[in-house]
Design an enzyme around this catalytic site. Structure first.
Site, short mmCIF file in Angstrom:
data_model
loop_
_atom_site.label_atom_id
_atom_site.label_comp_id
_atom_site.label_asym_id
_atom_site.label_seq_id
_atom_site.Cartn_x
_atom_site.Cartn_y
_atom_site.Cartn_z
N ALA A 186 30.52 43.65 57.13
CA ALA A 186 31.15 42.33 56.95
C ALA A 186 30.09 41.40 56.40
CB ALA A 186 31.68 41.82 58.30
N GLY A 232 31.38 47.06 59.01
CA GLY A 232 32.71 46.97 58.42
C GLY A 232 32.87 47.90 57.25
N GLU A 241 33.87 51.06 58.61
CA GLU A 241 35.23 50.88 59.15
C GLU A 241 36.28 50.94 58.04
OE1 GLU A 241 33.88 47.35 61.40
OE2 GLU A 241 34.93 48.26 63.08
N GLU A 259 26.30 46.89 64.24
CA GLU A 259 26.72 45.61 64.83
C GLU A 259 25.98 45.29 66.12
OE1 GLU A 259 28.64 47.90 63.53
OE2 GLU A 259 30.39 47.04 62.54
N1 T1G Z 1 26.13 40.26 55.00
C1 T1G Z 1 25.55 39.34 54.22
N2 T1G Z 1 24.34 39.50 53.61
C2 T1G Z 1 23.70 40.66 53.83
C3 T1G Z 1 24.24 41.67 54.65
C4 T1G Z 1 25.52 41.44 55.25
N3 T1G Z 1 26.12 42.35 56.01
N4 T1G Z 1 23.36 42.71 54.67
C5 T1G Z 1 22.32 42.33 53.90
N5 T1G Z 1 22.51 41.11 53.40
C6 T1G Z 1 21.62 40.37 52.49
C7 T1G Z 1 20.27 40.11 53.14
O1 T1G Z 1 20.35 38.93 53.92
C8 T1G Z 1 19.38 39.96 51.92
O2 T1G Z 1 19.65 38.67 51.39
C9 T1G Z 1 19.98 40.97 50.93
O3 T1G Z 1 21.32 41.22 51.39
C10 T1G Z 1 19.23 42.28 50.91
O4 T1G Z 1 19.17 42.74 52.26
C11 T1G Z 1 33.56 43.60 61.48
C12 T1G Z 1 31.33 42.38 62.24
C13 T1G Z 1 22.09 47.01 54.00
C14 T1G Z 1 20.24 48.31 55.09
O5 T1G Z 1 24.46 44.70 60.03
O6 T1G Z 1 20.97 46.49 57.45
O7 T1G Z 1 30.23 44.54 59.76
O8 T1G Z 1 17.29 37.75 51.59
O9 T1G Z 1 16.67 42.59 52.44
O10 T1G Z 1 16.04 46.08 53.10
O11 T1G Z 1 32.55 45.45 62.41
O12 T1G Z 1 20.52 44.65 54.52
O13 T1G Z 1 18.08 38.79 49.43
O14 T1G Z 1 19.05 36.58 50.23
O15 T1G Z 1 18.04 43.76 54.23
O16 T1G Z 1 17.47 47.06 51.21
C15 T1G Z 1 27.16 44.96 59.85
C16 T1G Z 1 22.94 44.52 57.67
C17 T1G Z 1 27.56 43.54 59.68
C18 T1G Z 1 24.02 45.57 57.86
C19 T1G Z 1 19.79 46.87 53.10
N6 T1G Z 1 26.23 45.34 58.82
N7 T1G Z 1 22.14 44.78 56.50
O17 T1G Z 1 18.45 46.67 53.47
O18 T1G Z 1 17.82 44.76 51.92
S1 T1G Z 1 28.62 42.99 60.99
C20 T1G Z 1 24.91 45.15 59.00
C21 T1G Z 1 21.17 45.74 56.51
C22 T1G Z 1 30.05 43.87 60.74
C23 T1G Z 1 32.35 44.46 61.44
C24 T1G Z 1 31.07 43.77 61.82
C25 T1G Z 1 20.32 45.82 55.27
C26 T1G Z 1 20.64 47.02 54.38
P1 T1G Z 1 18.44 37.89 50.61
P2 T1G Z 1 17.83 43.44 52.79
P3 T1G Z 1 17.35 46.19 52.39
#
Ligand code: T1G
Length: 675
Positions: free
Chosen positions: A62, A101, A104, A124
């Site tokens: 998400a 998500g 999912e 999450e």
């Molecule tokens: N939403 C918005 N921005 C995101 C994002 C996300 N989910 N994931 C990464 N970014 C942005 C991050 O802030 C950075 O921005 C850029 O992308 C590059 O990320 C309903 C509620 C995918 C493994 O927790 O683990 O789904 O600094 O530097 O090292 O069940 O990003 O460039 O402006 O980390 O190559 C669940 C979180 C969400 C994954 C890539 N998903 N992200 O790593 O790049 S909650 C996560 C990561 C959810 C549902 C629930 C990593 C990555 P900027 P980065 P990276």
């Protein structure tokens, strides 16, 4: 560019999302996917759908930036449900990291095809949440309860092959043929009925499986809300029909979403990434090439620092003065790698590769080949000045000269060279090959490209780096000092080391001030004159109580380094307490917390006001990645914001501290450190 585009490949409709950098499931993407499903349903020529992502990865979750804002339809659980209810088969084409998500969405599809390098995960819990779009209900049904519990409570991903073995992935594609093979797969299943839907399967558990899982992880999950809610949601997948389980998942998700722990963890997620940005320096500044790193000193720190670069595939020249020390140092590096390999986290080839990239030498001049040289010698300004004077003569022009000093003045060190613009601090935390924090200390004359190069290198060696200004102890250790001073004073007033440490471990720290002192070494900074006994620390050191390394410090340690309270230490404390004229009294836990944590926050306010940290969230990152501050509290400054800066200021005044002007200003304005 639309967030989702559709294209027909014969009778297969391919919906491709394109929302750089990680295809987060933003409102636009959700609207686009919803429209694609409706388009497929309305078009009689379409017999199947493929959902794919452009760029580097399938949906990574998400869109976290939308959290806390008014929700925009279609909500993700609703969208996943519509995909699953589609009358035509929907195939997920997975590459990169299908997370949260994103996974999912894939689980709502009828089929999943992935490249072998793809990863599947539900991180999450690391944001203090749980998969809130059906992941807790579909994972146990498609795979099994054991894997579901592992995924949702660890937040760590698994590979596509493991996913396939568990029933999450139907087919593996070739690394460069995903889309074509997904389309072919869609054609193959276009007419197969009934469509396989996770909601139609059931999940089962062994008797007592959930409670056994809770017990096995009690320590790891202590104080945290998200793991337990994740377990409860998976339990609902076993005990309730699908739609009721979904309702339970939503209830448990909302509890977390509006809790302080998730706010703290989401703060840290962004804070860690923000720390990498250096105010006033363009992201596209030209960096200096780092092809070989020189390390001076093969002791605990030098060896640990070297491993970071070797593991990242960067050759290292490591220098010592004595052959025996060099031998011991390189032997320790090899032993550490072999221990990692023994745990299956590295292959023998990787160990050989890392060791093959290490060039040990007694010849200081060999450092002339290095693009970055880091000294990790004895923590003495005199010694460091001597090293940098020598380095200045032999290092090649443009080489970056870094000191691993924990406290000392980088400007003073830089001043002995003819190239202060190439000098900065790179303060690693022991054990340097394990601890993720790196404080990059910016000297007054440090060049922008030098600073930016060090920051970029930090990401390469998988460190979380924070820029610090020159001040004694930089950020972390500077805040540690008032905590340690006050902890010692509390002993004089009647608190015991056990009580002070317990207050800190109950707060969520991995250990308290005295346990930490025993781990690091009570003798660090001791004058080493056993006849000179002026305080408790001198008395302990003179009695050989140097900490874990001598089997006793503030505590006594058994062969497994388990601590027990020491009567000898208590009598030393009592003696100095009597000498200091303190009147022993009952010291409450609350007083201990206020007098040891609030002064840290006060120091953080001074650091910010002096510009020695770029932002409050950087201080939070330092403490979480350098000292184990509980991430679900968001770091000291975030935690202070949550407590209320007025309460912190009042507590400091109550205990006789001078409140830092910035803290006073924010407290009076009912403000916060973190925006
Ligand atoms: N939403 C918005 N921005 C995101 C994002 C996300 N989910 N994931 C990464 N970014 C942005 C991050 O802030 C950075 O921005 C850029 O992308 C590059 O990320 C309903 C509620 C995918 C493994 O927790 O683990 O789904 O600094 O530097 O090292 O069940 O990003 O460039 O402006 O980390 O190559 C669940 C979180 C969400 C994954 C890539 N998903 N992200 O790593 O790049 S909650 C996560 C990561 C959810 C549902 C629930 C990593 C990555 P900027 P980065 P990276």
């Amino acid at each position: 560019m639309a967030a989702v585009t559709t294209e027909k490949h014969g009778s297969v409709l391919v919906a491709t999302a394109n929302n750089p950098p990680v295809n987060a499931l933003s409102a636009d993407v959700r609207v686009g996917l919803d429209a694609a499903i409706k388009e497929a349903a309305a078009d009689p020529e379409v017999t199947a759908v493929v959902i794919a992502c452009a760029g580097r990865t399938f949906f990574a979750g998400a869109d976290i930036t939308e959290f806390g804002k008014p929700p925009v339809e279609p909500w993700l659980p609703e969208l996943v449900d519509r995909i699953e209810r589609s009358e035509k088969p929907v195939v997920a084409a997975i590459h990169g990291t299908a997370l949260g998500g994103g996974l999912e969405v894939a689980l709502g599809c009828h089929y999943r095809i992935a490249v072998p390098s793809a990863k599947l995960g539900t991180p999450e819990v690391k944001l203090g949440l749980l998969p809130g779009a059906g992941g807790t209900q579909r994972l146990p049904r498609l795979a099994n309860v054991e894997l579901a519990l592992k995924l949702v409570t660890s937040g760590n991903p698994i590979g596509a092959k493991e996913g396939q073995a568990a029933g999450l992935i139907d087919r593996l594609a070739s690394e460069d043929g995903l889309l074509d093979e997904a389309i072919a797969f869609a054609r193959e299943v276009a007419d197969s009925r009934p469509l396989p839907r996770a909601r139609d399967k059931t999940a089962s558990a062994e008797p007592g499986q959930f409670d056994a899982f809770r017990q096995a992880n009690a320590r790891a999950f202590r104080n945290q809300h998200a793991p337990e809610n994740n377990i409860k949601a998976v339990e609902a997948a076993v005990s309730l029909p699908f739609d009721e389980g979904m309702a339970k998942e939503r209830e448990l998700f909302m509890q977390l979403m509006f809790g302080t722990q998730s706010a703290a963890l989401r703060h840290i997620f962004f804070a860690e990434r923000k720390a990498a940005k250096i105010d006033g320096i363009d992201d596209d500044i030209t960096l200096r090439p780092i092809n070989r790193v020189g390390i001076i000193g093969a002791g605990t720190m030098g060896g640990g620092i070297a491993m970071n670069f070797l593991t990242a595939g960067i050759p290292v020249t490591i220098v010592e003065m004595q052959a025996e020390a060099l031998e011991r140092g390189t032997g320790t590096i090899r032993k550490n790698y072999e221990a990692t390999a023994a745990k299956g986290r590295m292959s023998a080839e990787q160990v050989a590769g890392a060791m093959g990239a290490l060039s040990p030498t007694l010849d200081f001049d060999k450092l002339a080949e290095c693009d970055l040289i880091i000294e990790a010698v004895y923590e003495s300004m005199e010694v460091k000045k001597e090293v940098f004077t020598r380095l200045d003569k032999i290092a090649k022009p443009g080489a970056i000269l870094a000191s691993n000093t924990s406290y000392l003045d980088i400007n003073e060190i830089a001043a002995v060279t003819s190239r202060p613009q190439d000098v900065l601090g790179m303060h690693f935390f022991s054990p340097a090959n394990v601890m993720k924090l790196l404080e990059i200390v910016r000297g007054d004359k440090t060049a922008d490209d030098v600073l930016a190069t060090a920051m970029a290198l930090a990401k390469t060696i998988k460190k979380v780096a924070v820029v610090a200004g020159v001040a004694y102890g930089f950020i972390g250790n500077r805040m540690l000092m008032p905590r340690q001073v006050e902890a010692m004073k509390l002993l004089m007033e009647g608190a015991t080391p056990e009580q002070v440490d317990r207050v800190h471990t109950e707060f969520g720290m991995p250990m308290g001030p005295f346990q930490m002192s025993d781990l690091a070494g009570v003798d660090i900074g001791w004058h080493r004159d056993p006849a000179r006994i002026e305080n408790v620390r001198d008395a302990l050191c003179s009695a050989g109580r140097w900490g874990q390394k001598t089997g006793k410090g503030f505590y006594d340690y058994d062969e497994k380094r388990r601590p027990t309270a020491s009567a000898e230490v208590q009598s030393i404390i009592d003696e100095f307490s009597a000498r200091s004229g303190s009147v022993k009294r009952e010291v409450t836990d609350e007083e201990i917390l206020e007098r040891t944590v609030y002064p840290m926050i006060n120091e953080g306010a001074l650091i910010l006001a002096e510009g020695k940290a770029q932002r409050a969230s950087d201080i939070d990152v330092v403490w979480i990645y350098g000292y184990g501050f509980p991430p679900y509290k968001g770091g000291p400054m975030f935690w202070a914001d949550q407590e209320g800066l007025g309460k912190i200021a009042a507590g400091l005044e109550k205990h006789g501290f001078e409140v830092a002007p910035l803290l006073r200003e924010k407290a009076d304005a009912n403000g916060r450190f973190n925006k």
